[in-house]
Design a protein around this motif. Sequence first.
Motif, short mmCIF file in Angstrom:
data_model
loop_
_atom_site.label_atom_id
_atom_site.label_comp_id
_atom_site.label_asym_id
_atom_site.label_seq_id
_atom_site.Cartn_x
_atom_site.Cartn_y
_atom_site.Cartn_z
N UNK A 1 0.83 -1.21 0.00
CA UNK A 1 0.00 0.00 0.00
C UNK A 1 0.86 1.25 0.00
N UNK A 2 1.91 1.25 0.82
CA UNK A 2 2.79 2.42 0.87
C UNK A 2 3.47 2.65 -0.47
N UNK A 3 3.96 1.57 -1.10
CA UNK A 3 4.64 1.71 -2.40
C UNK A 3 3.66 2.19 -3.49
N UNK A 4 2.44 1.65 -3.46
CA UNK A 4 1.44 2.04 -4.47
C UNK A 4 1.03 3.50 -4.31
N UNK B 1 2.86 5.89 -3.07
CA UNK B 1 3.99 6.69 -3.54
C UNK B 1 4.02 6.74 -5.07
N UNK B 2 3.78 5.58 -5.68
CA UNK B 2 3.75 5.52 -7.14
C UNK B 2 2.61 6.37 -7.70
N UNK B 3 1.45 6.36 -7.04
CA UNK B 3 0.31 7.16 -7.49
C UNK B 3 0.61 8.65 -7.37
N UNK B 4 1.28 9.04 -6.29
CA UNK B 4 1.65 10.45 -6.12
C UNK B 4 2.60 10.90 -7.22
N UNK B 5 3.56 10.03 -7.58
CA UNK B 5 4.47 10.36 -8.67
C UNK B 5 3.73 10.46 -9.99
N UNK B 6 2.74 9.59 -10.19
CA UNK B 6 1.93 9.63 -11.41
C UNK B 6 1.15 10.94 -11.49
N UNK B 7 0.56 11.35 -10.38
CA UNK B 7 -0.18 12.62 -10.35
C UNK B 7 0.75 13.80 -10.62
N UNK B 8 1.93 13.77 -10.04
CA UNK B 8 2.90 14.85 -10.27
C UNK B 8 3.30 14.91 -11.73
N UNK B 9 3.49 13.74 -12.34
CA UNK B 9 3.86 13.70 -13.75
C UNK B 9 2.75 14.27 -14.63
N UNK B 10 1.51 13.94 -14.33
CA UNK B 10 0.39 14.47 -15.10
C UNK B 10 0.29 15.98 -14.95
N UNK B 11 0.52 16.48 -13.75
CA UNK B 11 0.46 17.93 -13.53
C UNK B 11 1.58 18.64 -14.26
N UNK B 12 2.77 18.01 -14.33
CA UNK B 12 3.86 18.59 -15.11
C UNK B 12 3.50 18.66 -16.59
N UNK B 13 2.85 17.61 -17.07
CA UNK B 13 2.43 17.63 -18.47
C UNK B 13 1.35 18.67 -18.71
N UNK B 14 0.51 18.91 -17.70
CA UNK B 14 -0.49 19.96 -17.84
C UNK B 14 0.18 21.32 -18.03
#
Length: 621
Positions: A199-202, A204-217
């Motif tokens: 759960x902790x790893x997932x 963290x991975x989801x937060x990185x995914x959200x950050x990546x999407x916001x950078x693309x925005x």
Amino acid sequence: MIEKMKKLTFLVTNQEYDAFIAGLREQGVVHIQQLQQGTTSPALQQAIDQAQRIQQNLTYLDFAWSSWGKTVDSHPEVAHKPENLEDALLRIESLKEKEVATCHEIDDAAKNISRMELWGEFDWAQVKRIEEETGLKVWFYTCVSKAYNPAWEETYFTVPVNEYQKRLYFLAFSSDEPDIAAERLEMPDGTLSTYQQQLSDAEKSLAECHAALCDLYRQKNLLDEGMKQVQSEIQLHRVELSDESIADGAVRLMVGWTLDAKAESLAQWLDSQGIYYEMEDPAYEDDVPVKITNNSFSSLFEPILRMYSLPNYHDIDPTYFFAPFFMLFFGLCLGDGGYGLLVLIAGLIMAKKGSGDMKSYGKLAMWLGGMTVICGLATGTFFGIDLSQQDWAFLAPVKKYFISDNGIGPIFGYTPMMVISVCIGLIQVLLGMILKACKAIKNYGFAYAVSTLSWVVAIISLIVLYGLPACGVELSSAVQYVLYALIVVSVLGIFLYNNPSSYRRPALGLLSNIGGGVWSTYSMATGLLGDLLSYIRLFALGLTGGVLGSVFNSLALDLTSSMSWYVRWLPFILILLAGHGITFALSMISAFVHPMRLTFVEFFKNADFSGGGSEYTPFKK
């Protein structure tokens, strides 16, 4: 105002076609009529699919930014700019798939944790060893605490492990499934700590995914430019389907439309290119695209018109004419000066801080809010307070002017606002009939407007003849004779000119018009009454909002009257905020819906507004 159009017919040889299309696109003033209706091409379909793909990714980026943009930091792995449009799309789609998969991992881990945490941390290897050494299998059970039977401990060696929310969780040991009146649980294969780490790893991975999407925005300008390019390609491919081959395929026929104001400069360019064309005024049966142009005030109301339909080319643009009425209707339906002040302030903020459409909506809200303040003060209502009932000194000079029973008093025995609402409705209905007559004159000639104008003259004459004396205004004999004469002439127009085209058959023309006049009289008598009664909703809705606001004011005072002043203010304010918030929300819905209903039904019907126009979209980059 509906801009005048010119119809263009082009004949272009195959050798000239590509250069002609490119030049026409550079001119950017011709709306191409699609002649091959319902047809498509692989290139057009591919461009449409690409546009849908870009739009889906833009929508997803907007959602990502609105959801997580203010809570995530920049992600260094995607902070660099994508190389091209396809690269950006693939990254977004990959991140979207990763987000979905990671959310599933989080859900699975959370479910397993919820199933394991009641049993605590244990090692499945130890459980296996116990089973091998004893020959007894370990079973996991739960039941209501009161239903647990201690006799199970003798038979199946049951061991209570945990109790949670009046349920007992226990183990049983048996080579075969125990005969226990409890719920047997299927346990996951991992340990509690394993799932907690997953759960902790997932997460963290989801937060990185959200950050990546916001950078693309932050770099979505690449998608915006790509969308413009694809839309331009779609337009080009559609134009390529908007010709018909003639002369055994050697020549292509195209039909287009341009603004009358642009026709001269376009003709000069066509002449310089040696293109054969014909330019003419539209025929009545042509499907002419429409471009409406209004001033800075009435253009604010164009979105409301578009909710119904654009006018067709042979209509009269009603925006100029319904805009003031819509603003007045909104103010009367909302009906409270305090609520109008809130709308005015919100509109001012939107107009100052917003951009594009939001800025226009802010300006519209300012007009609507300002009119509501005027209407609310005219009727003596401010945040549910009936100003005509207050003993405030500064109100004394103006109390008698409030449009209420306590102000100017009843009119003909009726509440003044009810009478005024019907009068406003009559004015708008008559204006609609005048526009209907103007449309008939524009499209068919004056003879086709005689019947409608006769009804307008007859109604106004009857109101003056009988209405003014009822108000105490005496009419001279000469004025009365003139009014009688106008009514007689109007009756002749109604019964003799309601269908001028029937006079093409003289034998039936007169009888047809007389019969049509009888039907017209019946329709007017019933329809006009129903239309005018619809406008009473302006009075009813404004009254309802004021009454509800007054009720919540009374509740706030009565429910807190027994409290000390240093305690009373908090519940007093909370009741007012909740009550006026509900009233304001309901009143705002009514203030939009019912003026639109009066505009779209009563006004457009009497104005003979047909709608159904297609927007003028010139072929350009």
